[in-house]
Design a protein around this motif. Structure first.
Motif, mmCIF file in Angstrom:
data_model
loop_
_atom_site.group_PDB
_atom_site.id
_atom_site.type_symbol
_atom_site.label_atom_id
_atom_site.label_comp_id
_atom_site.label_asym_id
_atom_site.label_seq_id
_atom_site.Cartn_x
_atom_site.Cartn_y
_atom_site.Cartn_z
ATOM 1 N N UNK A 291 -24.159 25.773 -15.753
ATOM 2 C CA UNK A 291 -25.194 25.991 -16.771
ATOM 3 C C UNK A 291 -25.831 24.661 -17.156
ATOM 4 N N UNK A 292 -27.157 24.552 -17.127
ATOM 5 C CA UNK A 292 -27.811 23.291 -17.502
ATOM 6 C C UNK A 292 -27.742 23.049 -19.001
ATOM 7 N N UNK A 293 -27.925 21.799 -19.366
ATOM 8 C CA UNK A 293 -27.907 21.383 -20.768
ATOM 9 C C UNK A 293 -29.097 20.460 -20.997
ATOM 10 N N UNK A 294 -29.931 20.801 -21.947
ATOM 11 C CA UNK A 294 -31.145 20.029 -22.208
ATOM 12 C C UNK A 294 -31.196 19.707 -23.694
ATOM 13 N N UNK A 295 -31.346 18.413 -24.021
ATOM 14 C CA UNK A 295 -31.374 17.982 -25.417
ATOM 15 C C UNK A 295 -32.561 17.054 -25.629
ATOM 16 N N UNK A 296 -33.763 17.601 -25.826
ATOM 17 C CA UNK A 296 -34.945 16.746 -26.024
ATOM 18 C C UNK A 296 -34.889 15.991 -27.348
ATOM 19 N N UNK A 297 -35.558 14.832 -27.378
ATOM 20 C CA UNK A 297 -35.636 14.045 -28.594
ATOM 21 C C UNK A 297 -36.531 14.760 -29.614
ATOM 22 N N UNK A 321 -33.685 24.472 -19.472
ATOM 23 C CA UNK A 321 -32.398 24.951 -19.967
ATOM 24 C C UNK A 321 -32.183 26.431 -19.661
ATOM 25 N N UNK A 322 -32.985 27.010 -18.774
ATOM 26 C CA UNK A 322 -32.828 28.413 -18.379
ATOM 27 C C UNK A 322 -31.406 28.662 -17.866
ATOM 28 N N UNK A 323 -30.767 29.703 -18.379
ATOM 29 C CA UNK A 323 -29.379 30.075 -18.078
ATOM 30 C C UNK A 323 -28.384 29.040 -18.579
ATOM 31 N N UNK A 324 -28.848 28.174 -19.502
ATOM 32 C CA UNK A 324 -27.961 27.153 -20.031
ATOM 33 C C UNK A 324 -28.184 26.980 -21.519
ATOM 34 N N UNK A 365 -34.636 31.948 -20.335
ATOM 35 C CA UNK A 365 -33.553 32.668 -21.027
ATOM 36 C C UNK A 365 -32.432 31.673 -21.279
ATOM 37 N N UNK A 366 -32.434 31.097 -22.464
ATOM 38 C CA UNK A 366 -31.521 30.007 -22.774
ATOM 39 C C UNK A 366 -30.747 30.320 -24.048
#
Length: 541
Positions: A291-297, A321-324, A365-366
């Motif tokens: 599962x991806x992980x995205x943390x934008x500033x 971050x789709x599916x994550x 879908x996140x």
């Protein structure tokens, strides 16, 4: 007069359209015309292709040359058409047999020296070619592993135009130095060209495994917040963590992806396609299995969050971050316009972006995790008096998160300030990531079995109407939640979300249907009001 055609793919978002590349040679003053709605970078391919053909040892036809891209109504962008344009021109000039080119799809950029360079979106382009019935594709050698993820397609990976000409003309394939030391030699996957003997083996690419990062046991205290993270992972529920700086909000969010089960093959292809279009595929890992992980500033713009940009829109953080997990730390510091733009993808599971160059649709879908301080200084508390912010400043700060956005968040939990006793107690360790991940996996399996034969797999996806009519709670269990609806504490959407969370709690503790205790914990996680039930899942089992 000479004519030849081959194919390439135009990407609109993560969806591709097969484009026929036609080359026509006629007597007349030497000229090169490119038609078919190309963008600036594609128009410049005329100079790249001419230099690449000449530097590859082939003769450039000194006639009137017209290259058409069909269908002409589809916008075409990028340098991925270079390889197809070059081969169509060589076919029209009879350097290559035009019959060999007709059933091939070619994707790749050409350098002036004839080297074949990678482009974004190889995987979705090959998927589009396979859906259109094509079985043979040519891509840059370094992208052959990514292209080979598509079943039923033979892939030829080449390093240079010289090599491709030799393969298509059934001539000895020249040696080329790899771009990176240690790369194997040119023909990487099973293309069989009609009329030639060229064929090689097919790649076998396995799905990736979950990469375990920091352990959940590292988080000190925070029993309620740990339970909320576990429930969020088990049911794919959105989560809001509020608390002072240093309470562990970011630590909990960073450990959430490791609780999610590995992606299925179809989910892996979806995630990989988005990252391929964005040009963010990890080196040496053509398939994303975790599962991806995205943390934008918090300074990210609306386009950075939901997608956009000049010309054809690019995927934003919600699609990456789709599916994550999408983690928005310091959420009130984000632009209000950017936050409100999240409402549509939160409900629909995809984002639609309309631009003058066309309309694109990206999957989105996140699982969203919001984190915020209780006030600008971060020390506001209902029990302690450490905060120096004026009451109006606290209200303004908390009002930056709109009601409609928070109404779409299933779980809202306060992360309490860590005490000295909790921090210095070396014997008090919470459950590990592995232990909690096992419960999450079992809960997801129960939910998947319950929704077998439906389009849903997790509790958060099921419409409220279906829950109320087919998968309802034990008789009387929802009474307190329904009274909250009458008092205005819950909206109709909020009541449905309480029932969804109650089902997730029931799946975690092994109940056939949510009972009053499961609903009470769901209400507590939704409203933040204590209901006199244990907050640890282990205490409920």
């Amino acid at each position: 007069m000479g004519f030849a055609r081959t194919c390439s793919v135009a990407l609109v978002g993560v969806e591709g359209v097969v484009v026929e590349v036609q080359a026509d040679l006629e007597p007349g003053v030497a000229a090169f015309t490119l038609v078919g709605l190309p963008d600036k970078s594609l128009t410049e391919s005329r100079d790249r292709v001419r230099a690449a053909v000449v530097n590859s040892g082939a003769e450039w036809p000194q006639k009137k040359l017209t290259v058409g891209l069909s269908p002409a109504s589809v916008p075409k962008a990028g340098s991925g058409f270079d390889l197809a344009v070059a081969c169509a021109v060589l076919g029209a000039g009879e350097r290559i047999d035009p019959r060999v080119l007709a059933d091939l799809v070619m994707i790749g950029e050409l350098g002036l020296d004839g080297r074949v360079r990678p482009v974004r979106g190889i995987l979705p382009a090959v998927l589009a070619a396979a859906d259109a019935g094509y079985e043979q594709v040519v891509v840059p050698e370094c992208a052959a592993a990514e292209a080979s993820l598509v079943p039923g397609v033979s892939v030829l990976g080449v390093r240079s135009l010289r090599q491709l000409i030799a393969v298509l003309a059934d001539e000895p394939v020249p040696e080329e130095e790899p771009d990176e030391p240690g790369r194997p030699d040119p023909l990487l996957a099973g293309l069989r060209v009609p009329g030639t003997g060229a064929a090689t083996g097919m790649h076998s690419i396995g799905t990736g495994q979950h990469e375990q990062g920091h352990d959940l046991a590292d988080v000190v205290g925070q029993t309620a917040a740990r339970t909320a993270v576990e429930v969020a992972a088990a049911g794919a529920h959105h989560l809001f963590l509020e608390g002072p700086p240093g309470a562990g909000k970011t630590m909990l969010a960073e450990r959430l992806p490791a609780l999610l089960p590995p992606l299925t093959r179809q989910e892996s292809l979806e995630v990989t396609a988005v990252h391929s279009v964005a040009g963010l595929l990890p080196v040496g890992k053509p398939l994303i299995g975790a599962a991806p992980y995205c943390a934008p500033h918090h300074s990210a713009t609306m386009q950075a969050l939901v997608g956009g940009g000049p010309g054809i829109a690019r995927p934003g953080a919600v699609s990456l971050s789709h599916r994550g997990v999408l983690f928005l730390d310091e959420t009130p510091e984000f632009s209000s316009h950017a936050l409100d733009a999240l409402r549509q993808p939160l409900e629909a599971g995809h984002v639609v972006i309309a631009r003058s160059a066309g309309v694109v649709r990206f999957p989105a879908r996140f699982l969203m995790v919001l984190a915020a301080n209780p006030c600008p200084c971060g020390r506001f508390s209902r029990t302690d008096d450490f905060c120096e912010c004026a009451p109006a400043a606290v209200r303004r700060y908390q009002a930056r998160l709109s009601g409609p956005l928070l109404d779409r968040v299933d779980l809202r939990v306060e992360a309490d300030r860590v005490t000295r006793a909790e921090l210095t107690d070396r014997t008090a360790r919470g459950e590990s990531t592995a232990t909690v991940a096992d419960r999450v996996r079992a809960a997801r399996e129960r939910a998947a079995a319950r929704y077998s034969g439906t389009p849903w797999r997790t509790n958060s996806e099921v419409p409220g109407r279906e829950l109320r009519s087919r998968w309802y709670a034990v008789s009387g269990a929802m009474d307190e939640a329904e009274r909250g609806l009458e008092r205005g504490v819950l909206t109709a959407r909020g009541l449905d979300r309480v029932l969804r969370v109650a089902w997730t709690v029931a799946d975690l503790v092994g109940h056939d249907r949510p009972d009053a205790t499961d609903v009470a914990l769901a209400l507590q996680l939704r409203t933040g009001v204590p209901r006199g039930v244990p907050t640890a899942i282990g205490a409920l089992t």
